[in-house]
Design a protein around this motif. Sequence first.
Motif, PDB file in Angstrom:
ATOM      1  N   MET A 220      37.064  39.690  48.644  1.00 42.52           N
ATOM      2  CA  MET A 220      36.020  40.248  47.782  1.00 42.52           C
ATOM      3  C   MET A 220      35.481  39.152  46.862  1.00 42.52           C
ATOM      4  O   MET A 220      34.279  39.085  46.608  1.00 42.52           O
ATOM      5  CB  MET A 220      36.632  41.385  46.956  1.00 42.52           C
ATOM      6  CG  MET A 220      35.618  42.198  46.188  1.00 42.52           C
ATOM      7  SD  MET A 220      34.608  43.225  47.279  1.00 42.52           S
ATOM      8  CE  MET A 220      33.008  42.911  46.582  1.00 42.52           C
ATOM      9  N   ARG A 221      36.397  38.287  46.399  1.00 45.68           N
ATOM     10  CA  ARG A 221      35.981  37.220  45.478  1.00 45.68           C
ATOM     11  C   ARG A 221      34.900  36.336  46.106  1.00 45.68           C
ATOM     12  O   ARG A 221      33.886  36.044  45.472  1.00 45.68           O
ATOM     13  CB  ARG A 221      37.217  36.386  45.128  1.00 45.68           C
ATOM     14  CG  ARG A 221      36.985  35.332  44.051  1.00 45.68           C
ATOM     15  CD  ARG A 221      38.163  34.362  44.046  1.00 45.68           C
ATOM     16  NE  ARG A 221      39.426  35.067  43.831  1.00 45.68           N
ATOM     17  CZ  ARG A 221      40.090  35.056  42.675  1.00 45.68           C
ATOM     18  NH1 ARG A 221      39.630  34.370  41.659  1.00 45.68           N
ATOM     19  NH2 ARG A 221      41.231  35.711  42.561  1.00 45.68           N
ATOM     20  N   ASP A 222      35.098  35.975  47.375  1.00 43.00           N
ATOM     21  CA  ASP A 222      34.120  35.111  48.042  1.00 43.00           C
ATOM     22  C   ASP A 222      32.781  35.816  48.221  1.00 43.00           C
ATOM     23  O   ASP A 222      31.721  35.220  48.027  1.00 43.00           O
ATOM     24  CB  ASP A 222      34.645  34.675  49.415  1.00 43.00           C
ATOM     25  CG  ASP A 222      35.792  33.701  49.282  1.00 43.00           C
ATOM     26  OD1 ASP A 222      35.971  33.154  48.158  1.00 43.00           O
ATOM     27  OD2 ASP A 222      36.521  33.493  50.271  1.00 43.00           O
ATOM     28  N   LEU A 223      32.840  37.082  48.580  1.00 41.09           N
ATOM     29  CA  LEU A 223      31.584  37.807  48.788  1.00 41.09           C
ATOM     30  C   LEU A 223      30.850  37.985  47.460  1.00 41.09           C
ATOM     31  O   LEU A 223      29.631  37.823  47.386  1.00 41.09           O
ATOM     32  CB  LEU A 223      31.852  39.181  49.429  1.00 41.09           C
ATOM     33  CG  LEU A 223      30.593  40.014  49.688  1.00 41.09           C
ATOM     34  CD1 LEU A 223      29.698  39.352  50.737  1.00 41.09           C
ATOM     35  CD2 LEU A 223      30.954  41.428  50.141  1.00 41.09           C
ATOM     36  N   ALA A 224      31.608  38.289  46.402  1.00 48.30           N
ATOM     37  CA  ALA A 224      30.978  38.519  45.103  1.00 48.30           C
ATOM     38  C   ALA A 224      30.294  37.259  44.595  1.00 48.30           C
ATOM     39  O   ALA A 224      29.313  37.332  43.858  1.00 48.30           O
ATOM     40  CB  ALA A 224      32.026  39.003  44.103  1.00 48.30           C
ATOM     41  N   ALA A 225      30.809  36.088  45.003  1.00 47.09           N
ATOM     42  CA  ALA A 225      30.253  34.827  44.508  1.00 47.09           C
ATOM     43  C   ALA A 225      29.055  34.362  45.330  1.00 47.09           C
ATOM     44  O   ALA A 225      28.369  33.433  44.939  1.00 47.09           O
ATOM     45  CB  ALA A 225      31.352  33.754  44.526  1.00 47.09           C
ATOM     46  N   ASP A 226      28.796  34.989  46.448  1.00 45.30           N
ATOM     47  CA  ASP A 226      27.792  34.472  47.376  1.00 45.30           C
ATOM     48  C   ASP A 226      26.652  35.475  47.546  1.00 45.30           C
ATOM     49  O   ASP A 226      26.694  36.364  48.398  1.00 45.30           O
ATOM     50  CB  ASP A 226      28.479  34.197  48.730  1.00 45.30           C
ATOM     51  CG  ASP A 226      27.565  33.444  49.690  1.00 45.30           C
ATOM     52  OD1 ASP A 226      26.333  33.469  49.484  1.00 45.30           O
ATOM     53  OD2 ASP A 226      28.098  32.853  50.632  1.00 45.30           O
TER      54      ASP A 226
END
Lengths: 242, 323
Positions: A220-226
């Motif tokens: 989720m962290r990667d998606l939220a940042a991109d």
Amino acid sequence: MADDVLLRLSGVHTHIGRYHILHGVDLAVRAGRLTMLLGRNGAGKTTTLRTIMGLWRASAGTIAFAGQPITARATPGIARLGIAYVPETMGIFGQLTVRENLLLASGPAGLDPARLARVFAVFPVLKQKFQQAAGTLSGGQKQMVAIARAIIEDRRLIIVDEPTKGLAPAVIGQLIEAFQALKHTSTTILMVEQNFHMASALGDDVAVMDDGRVVHTGTMRDLAADEALQARLLGLSLASHQ
Amino acid sequence: MSRDWPALAIVPAIALLALPLMPFPTWVALTAAGAAMGMMLFLMASGLTLIFGLMDVLNFAHGAFITLGAYVAVSVLGWLAGWAGADSLALNLAALAVAVAAAALASGAAGVVFERAIIRRVHGKHLQQILITVGGMIVAEQLILAAWGAQPLQVAKPALLRGSLILAGAAVEKFRLVAVALGLLVFAAMHLVLNRTRIGLLVRAGVENREMVEALGYRIRRLFVGVFVAGTALAGIGGVMWAVYQETVTAAIGADMTILVFIVVIIGGLGSVGGCFAGAALVGLTANYVGFLEPRLALGSNIALMVLVLLWRPRGLLPLVRS
Ligand SMILES: Nc1ncnc2c1ncn2[C@@H]1O[C@H](COP(=O)(O)OP(=O)(O)OP(=O)(O)O)[C@@H](O)[C@H]1O
Ligand SMILES: [Mg+2]
């Protein structure tokens, strides 16, 4: 990493009547984590959850829970493995009281006072409404009953379909807190959520569906940042949900 | 709940409405007759409404279980003629109780067979349900004719339950009071089971949302078989009471009652036991008042009642809320 997968869908197809809805869903839900299942309207998220619960039958592919195939099991047998389901429509028994709703979700020993106290700690309003017919509650309170049914016993997996649908921001805040508390107990959760604020606040892992398939998996962290990835996978609807 | 009270108040309202239209003793007698008929209809209809509510099963063969109960009553009261004819209220009631128990067992056992052989094959297919259960009704009638013969059979009321009591200057048949008492007893028992036991809660939950009951780990099929069998046993009990009340039994007794039973279920709201109780009382009272005031209208009065209720409340007196 394969070892800590509690639920695994491999190449799952689902037909509803003559419509072919799921086209080979691959999904792994890791133990002790919250997996967010995202995707546009009509992507097949609800159908995936219903297929896991045996409410639709997979026409091909396998579903394994804790290493055991459950594809051919009937819904009650799946639930008895320790899987709780909070459907999109909440599935509240409106004629029954809040207490009776929770009682039916409890094991044969009945309502456990300690468990009940924990539910009331998360949703204090349910204590006041305990003896009231669930059908007379507000939408947010009904959702609390639906979630309370899922957590009134120890479950190995909790499946939740769009818990914030149609709810006011204040209630959404309460639900986020409730799930955060649940995450501290290392309960495995598979959740569908359109509200990106909720999704990013709670999700550990993420799987994105489109047109009956999982098209992206990651954290989720990667998606939220991109934001570019969000826009590509989820369209504009996501940003507007902030 | 507050929205329910007008639906329930309609029953005493009809009784009060009839009061100025006839002499008081007549009103007392007709009200007792209507209440008795209503309670017997409730016995016959309550199972049908739950069977529909839980599984959407339309069982047009429900009347066959009424007929079976009626014939079992004839046989049992024949064997127990000594008790039934004795000058002892206790023995009389014991004979009736044995007939009721035997009919419940026989109809319930037939219900098990019928559910396995027929009903479970047509879940979710209404047209097939209608065709096959109507067919089942015909077959059942033939089987009963083969077992008990074609000629109408007589059954006498137990000795001390014959005749009338004088209440408020009106003659009230004793057997009607027994029928009212039994109907109230069964209603109270159903109410307790449905509200105070886990099985009862599951039935009510299943009527509202079958899928969710399964998603909580309960096998709704098993629950349904239990309700189906209990419903057919109740129909058998209703058949006993109706047979003894009429004192004559033919193979058509169940089929004759089926229309009234369906009217009761529709008036009450499909799937609702409370609605069924109110609907049965309403049908029983109306039939008796209209039969006295304007006998030529008696036949159509139940249909008219149903139409009026549905105009007022399109889904019946106490409709179920389904999620
Ligand atoms: N009972 C049904 N009969 C026919 N088609 C259905 C049925 N239920 C869902 N579908 C179709 O299956 C597809 C996937 O639906 P599903 O409800 O799984 O999507 P979803 O991702 O949960 O969407 P949403 O975000 O709107 O809840 C949609 O095209 C929908 O129209
Ligand atoms: Mg959905």
